[in-house]
Design a protein around this motif. Structure first.
Motif, PDB file in Angstrom:
ATOM      1  N   GLU A 161      54.153  25.479 -12.448  1.00  0.00           N
ATOM      2  CA  GLU A 161      52.834  25.085 -12.969  1.00  0.00           C
ATOM      3  C   GLU A 161      51.960  26.274 -13.266  1.00  0.00           C
ATOM      4  O   GLU A 161      51.747  27.164 -12.602  1.00  0.00           O
ATOM      5  N   THR A 162      51.272  25.880 -14.303  1.00  0.00           N
ATOM      6  CA  THR A 162      50.128  26.722 -14.955  1.00  0.00           C
ATOM      7  C   THR A 162      49.022  26.009 -15.073  1.00  0.00           C
ATOM      8  O   THR A 162      48.867  24.660 -14.580  1.00  0.00           O
ATOM      9  N   GLU A 169      59.281  22.492 -16.444  1.00  0.00           N
ATOM     10  CA  GLU A 169      60.511  22.125 -15.885  1.00  0.00           C
ATOM     11  C   GLU A 169      61.761  22.926 -16.166  1.00  0.00           C
ATOM     12  O   GLU A 169      61.845  22.925 -17.633  1.00  0.00           O
ATOM     13  N   PHE A 170      62.484  23.409 -15.383  1.00  0.00           N
ATOM     14  CA  PHE A 170      63.725  24.413 -15.903  1.00  0.00           C
ATOM     15  C   PHE A 170      64.802  24.323 -15.034  1.00  0.00           C
ATOM     16  O   PHE A 170      64.771  23.604 -13.745  1.00  0.00           O
ATOM     17  N   LEU A 171      65.939  24.858 -15.128  1.00  0.00           N
ATOM     18  CA  LEU A 171      67.113  25.110 -14.326  1.00  0.00           C
ATOM     19  C   LEU A 171      66.897  26.340 -13.425  1.00  0.00           C
ATOM     20  O   LEU A 171      66.750  27.269 -13.964  1.00  0.00           O
ATOM     21  N   ILE A 192      60.155  32.824 -16.245  1.00  0.00           N
ATOM     22  CA  ILE A 192      59.415  31.813 -15.948  1.00  0.00           C
ATOM     23  C   ILE A 192      57.966  32.289 -16.044  1.00  0.00           C
ATOM     24  O   ILE A 192      57.121  31.436 -16.618  1.00  0.00           O
ATOM     25  N   GLY A 193      57.643  33.207 -15.520  1.00  0.00           N
ATOM     26  CA  GLY A 193      56.160  33.692 -15.215  1.00  0.00           C
ATOM     27  C   GLY A 193      55.356  34.200 -16.873  1.00  0.00           C
ATOM     28  O   GLY A 193      54.639  34.001 -17.162  1.00  0.00           O
ATOM     29  N   LEU A 229      52.645  30.416 -22.940  1.00  0.00           N
ATOM     30  CA  LEU A 229      52.178  29.200 -23.116  1.00  0.00           C
ATOM     31  C   LEU A 229      50.803  28.927 -23.431  1.00  0.00           C
ATOM     32  O   LEU A 229      50.221  28.246 -24.129  1.00  0.00           O
ATOM     33  N   GLU A 230      50.213  29.354 -22.246  1.00  0.00           N
ATOM     34  CA  GLU A 230      48.749  29.375 -22.161  1.00  0.00           C
ATOM     35  C   GLU A 230      47.840  30.196 -23.131  1.00  0.00           C
ATOM     36  O   GLU A 230      47.009  29.551 -23.715  1.00  0.00           O
TER      37      GLU A 230
END
Length: 282
Positions: free
Chosen positions: A17-18, A24-26, A35-36, A42-43
């Motif tokens: 979460e951000t 959601e990912f594998l 992911i980070g 994305l932000e």
């Protein structure tokens, strides 16, 4: 109100979460190792989109659900799981993203679909989503042989015939049809892709030459409001658009590649050769 995503997660899935996203990912995937970085991009991308589309962050309906996978197959499976009532799935707004897919187009699609007012023009909706991919649609349209070029009147007629249906714009996994190779666009059977490229170029023209407030008036009013919003006739706007696309498109380095490819696709190999040779210099 937009329903929130309430799907139970499987043991192979993980959450990150951000401030604005619930990703959601594998667990055992390439995405998991990055992911980070994805969260930060994305932000940043969302902030840019909100400014460009004149949307206050407070209008977002809570955190944006985003499902990301390494492959198209895995992404399709994720979507189908969440649509299966026997698995407890729900059809709630979410972004379905491939690991290396451009973020900007996906974020624009979410905002104009769930935050902006409902569009009155399917052509503008298609153009808005496709225009925010990373492809040079101005070069693509400017390079087309004359017999494949569409006018603004053509786009209006195609909209009236249902050519810009949502199912034609994007697959259920959010992969834009705009990423088709140019040789497919040149085929007569690919009118959908050809129409989307023109719609994208037209939307970019409006966004680059006029204010976002005018565009949003057109967005809600539909193509019949073109003259009242922009103060010109359809023919005058078409002439301005064609001039802008031609000048801007020919200035882009991708122009030679598209021109050569299109000429080759319609059988003009002699005309295509110098353009393709020029493209190899980049």
């Amino acid at each position: 109100a937009i329903p929130r995503y309430v799907q139970p997660y499987f043991s192979s899935e993980a959450l990150f979460e951000t401030e604005s996203f619930r990703i959601e990912f594998l667990k055992d995937s390439a995405v998991a190792r990055e992911i980070g970085s994805l969260g930060k991009r994305l932000e940043q991308g969302l902030s840019e989109v909100l400014v460009a589309l004149d949307v206050e962050r407070s209008r977002l309906p809570g955190k944006i659900e985003l499902i990301v996978r390494d492959t198209k197959k895995a992404l399709s499976q994720a979507f189908l799981k969440r649509m299966d009532p026997y698995r407890g799935g729900v059809s709630a707004p979410a972004i379905y993203l491939l690991k290396d897919q451009p973020l900007h187009s996906a974020l624009v699609e979410y905002v104009v679909t769930y935050v902006w007012e409902r569009p009155s023009s399917p052509m503008l909706y298609a153009g808005m989503i496709v225009a925010h991919s990373e492809k040079s649609f101005e070069a693509q349209v400017a390079a087309l042989p004359e017999k494949l070029a569409l006018s603004l009147t053509d786009l209006v007629k195609l909209e009236q015939r249902g050519r810009f249906a949502a199912s034609d714009i994007t697959s259920r996994t959010g992969i834009s049809m705009a990423f088709a190779p140019p040789e497919e666009v040149a085929g007569e059977e690919s009118l959908n892709i050809l129409a989307q490229a023109h719609a994208a170029a037209f939307v970019r023209f409006l966004l680059h030459t006029e204010s976002i407030s005018k565009f949003r008036r057109l967005w809600t009013g539909g193509l019949s409001a073109l003259q009242s919003v922009y103060g010109v006739t359809l023919e005058e706007l078409d002439a301005r658009w064609r001039t802008w696309v031609r000048e801007r498109g020919r200035s882009l380095r991708e122009y030679s590649y598209y021109r050569g490819t299109y000429l080759g696709a319609i059988g003009d190999r002699e005309g295509a050769e110098p353009w393709l040779q020029d493209a190899q210099q980049y």
